[in-house]
Design an enzyme around this catalytic site. Structure first.
Site, PDB file in Angstrom:
ATOM      1  N   ASN A  43       0.820  -1.199   0.000  1.00 47.85           N
ATOM      2  CA  ASN A  43       0.000   0.000   0.000  1.00 47.85           C
ATOM      3  C   ASN A  43       0.861   1.259   0.000  1.00 47.85           C
ATOM      4  OD1 ASN A  43      -1.864   2.004   0.410  1.00 47.85           O
ATOM      5  ND2 ASN A  43      -3.023   0.919   1.972  1.00 47.85           N
ATOM      6  N   ASP A  44       1.476   1.525   1.139  1.00 43.83           N
ATOM      7  CA  ASP A  44       2.213   2.783   1.254  1.00 43.83           C
ATOM      8  C   ASP A  44       3.364   2.893   0.257  1.00 43.83           C
ATOM      9  OD1 ASP A  44       0.567   3.540   3.341  1.00 43.83           O
ATOM     10  OD2 ASP A  44       1.810   2.529   4.828  1.00 43.83           O
TER      11      ASP A  44
END
Lengths: 97, 459
Positions: free
Chosen positions: B383-384
């Site tokens: 995600n990040d």
């Protein structure tokens, strides 16, 4: 006093060596390397054995005993985990063999 | 110097050489294994000759050494063999903590029974004890957190509380140096040092754990080197110092890869701040069949694995799917972000476990340009590390962190369990883009569905 300074030189040179050795490692090996250096500081086992081996009192033996147990767990655990990780790295060529 | 003594020192010297050569050879995937065996030989040599060291002996002591070696060794061997590859980071943390604890115990015994070792030795013994004890309790807490037994705990005034514990530890360390051999002072000193390790680790968020584990690894190395000085053992000094230096560098590299300072990792509490800012657009789901078709008829697919893949143990299924794509003539590469997973290189290890050849696996720098020409970027449980906000949004906690350019690929498929946010607690605008499709589900189930579809489609 000489021992102190000789030790200081050893500290310095070993620090540079550690720095140099790591700075060229590809990140694919970072985890095995962290695990591998974890194994290498398992050499604390030598100190733990000296500690327990030279103990003369019950308290000294107890502390030394704890030290050896912890240290051997560090060394053996570090060995097993790193060995398992490194065993997995193969190239496409190795696989086709 | 007697012959035995000379031989022992020579053996320690050879062991130190083997450690350095071993670590050096570990810097290339091809020689890594041999290098590691060299280090292992050095360790064995150093341990064996220690039995013959003058002063080490006495039937009781030797028996105790063998019992401790057997008990600790067997437990560590079995646990190390059994642990899942996904759980490797916390096992490394745990074994590392043991080493720190051993260094602290050695210091305790020397400080109580060491006699008059000289000021330098007392200072190093105490400092080593402090570092070792913090590494011990901190690593144990890190282990329990990574096992999922606890999550990050934060409370008001935590930094003040921790600063107080640190001050107390420094005070009692000073007292232990001024009054060597004072049992009461030593007892409180060790207690405070252990509390410090716990207090320092408790607030650190999950995403930052790798940095912390690496830091504790370096600290244990340093503690071992200091106690090596106290015991007059050069093998311990050299091995400990090498790990201390290399571990510090590794820690710094990891923090840098996240564009954060070490202080930030330790005190700032990543992901605890709520970030305002809504993202335009909507999440567009896709099913496994369409996703498999999209990738099956692509020229180049880049896979971005993250912790979600590790948690779901999906690496084997993912590789099976990739093999199907490759058989169909699709070029597939894996792109690994430096901080993907829970340790640097964690994803590499998992993919290697599944049998992915490492020449398909690429670092951020190697592959980031290729996204622009790739047809599909398949993001699995990451995600990040693919959040474009890191490039543009100055208020984002991950601003400035280099990211993988998954958004530059023609299409992006994101495998994700639900609509939640990443560790940083930030919305990911990548998920809302027009050319992004969300493939919801556990990574392992999704991979199984992809295999199924690919077989029907391409078989």
């Amino acid at each position: 006093m000489t021992y102190g300074f000789v030790a200081l030189y050893i500290f310095m040179l070993a620090a540079f060596t550690g720095y140099e050795v790591i700075s060229r490692v590809p990140s694919i090996l970072h985890t095995p390397l962290m695990s591998g250096s974890n194994f290498i500081h398992g050499v604390v086992l030598v100190g733990a054995m000296i500690s327990l081996g030279t103990a003369t009192t019950p308290l000294g033996r107890t502390i030394g005993f704890i030290a050896v147990i912890l240290a051997v767990a560090n060394a053996v655990g570090g060995w097993v985990t790193t060995e398992r990780m490194l065993a997995m790295f193969k190239t496409s060529r190795d696989q086709n063999k | 110097m007697t012959l035995v003594h000379w031989l022992i020192q020579a053996a320690y010297f050879i062991a130190a050489v083997l450690f350095i050569v071993g670590l050096k050879r570990m810097s290339s995937p091809r020689t890594a294994r041999k290098g590691f065996y060299a280090a292992g030989a050095g360790m064995l040599l150093a341990v064996v000759v220690t039995f013959f060291l003058p002063g080490v002996g006495g039937a009781t002591n030797l028996i105790l050494i063998f019992i401790a070696l057997g008990a600790g060794g067997v437990v560590a061997w079995i646990s190390g063999r059994r642990v899942q590859m996904t759980a490797m980071p916390q096992m490394v943390a745990l074994y590392n903590g043991m080493g720190g604890g051993a260094a602290a115990a050695i210091a305790a015994k020397e400080l109580i029974y060491g006699g008059e070792p000289g000021a330098g030795a007392i200072v190093l013994a105490v400092v080593g004890a402090l570092i070792g004890a913090v590494s011990f309790s901190g690593s144990v807490v890190a282990f329990t957190k990574l096992q999922g037994w606890f999550s990050a705990l934060r409370f008001r005034g935590q930094n003040f509380f921790n600063a107080g514990v640190l001050a107390a530890a420094a005070l009692f360390a000073a007292l232990a140096i001024i009054y060597p051999g004072n049992g009461g002072v030593l007892f409180i000193f060790f207690l405070v040092a252990l509390v410090l390790g716990i207090a320092a680790t408790v607030p650190v968020g999950g995403a930052d754990m790798p940095v912390l584990i690496s830091l504790y690894n370096a600290m244990t190395g340093l503690a071992v080197a200091f106690e090596g000085y106290v015991l007059g053992n050069p093998a311990m000094i050299i091995a400990g110092m090498i790990v201390g230096a290399s571990g510090s560098l590794l820690t710094w590299l990891m923090a840098k890869a996240m564009n954060r300072s070490l202080a930030n990792v330790l005190f700032a509490g990543f992901g605890e701040t709520e970030v305002a800012g809504e993202v335009e657009g909507s999440l567009k789901p896709i099913d496994a069949g369409d996703a498999a078709a999209m990738m099956g008829y692509a020229n180049h697919v880049i896979i971005v694995p993250g912790y979600g893949m590790a948690v779901a143990q999906a690496q084997h299924k993912v590789w099976e799917f990739v093999k199907l794509l490759r058989d169909h003539g699709v070029k597939v590469s894996f792109a690994i972000h430096p901080v993907a997973g829970r340790m640097p290189g964690h994803m590499n290890v998992l993919l290697a476990e599944a049998g992915v050849p490492y020449d398909l696996i690429h670092d951020l720098e190697e592959i980031n340009e290729e996204f622009a020409t790739a047809d599909v970027a398949l993001v699995i449980g990451a995600n990040d590390v693919v959040n474009p906000a890191a490039r543009t949004n100055k208020s984002s906690p991950i601003y400035g962190m280099p990211i993988l350019n998954a958004d530059k690929a023609d299409n992006c498929i994101v495998v994700k369990r639900g609509k939640g946010r990443g560790f940083a607690g930030v919305e990911n605008e990548l998920f809302f883009r027009d050319n992004t499709r969300m493939l919801y589900g556990d990574a392992q189930d999704v991979a199984a569905q992809l295999i199924q579809s690919a077989k029907e489609l391409l078989g």
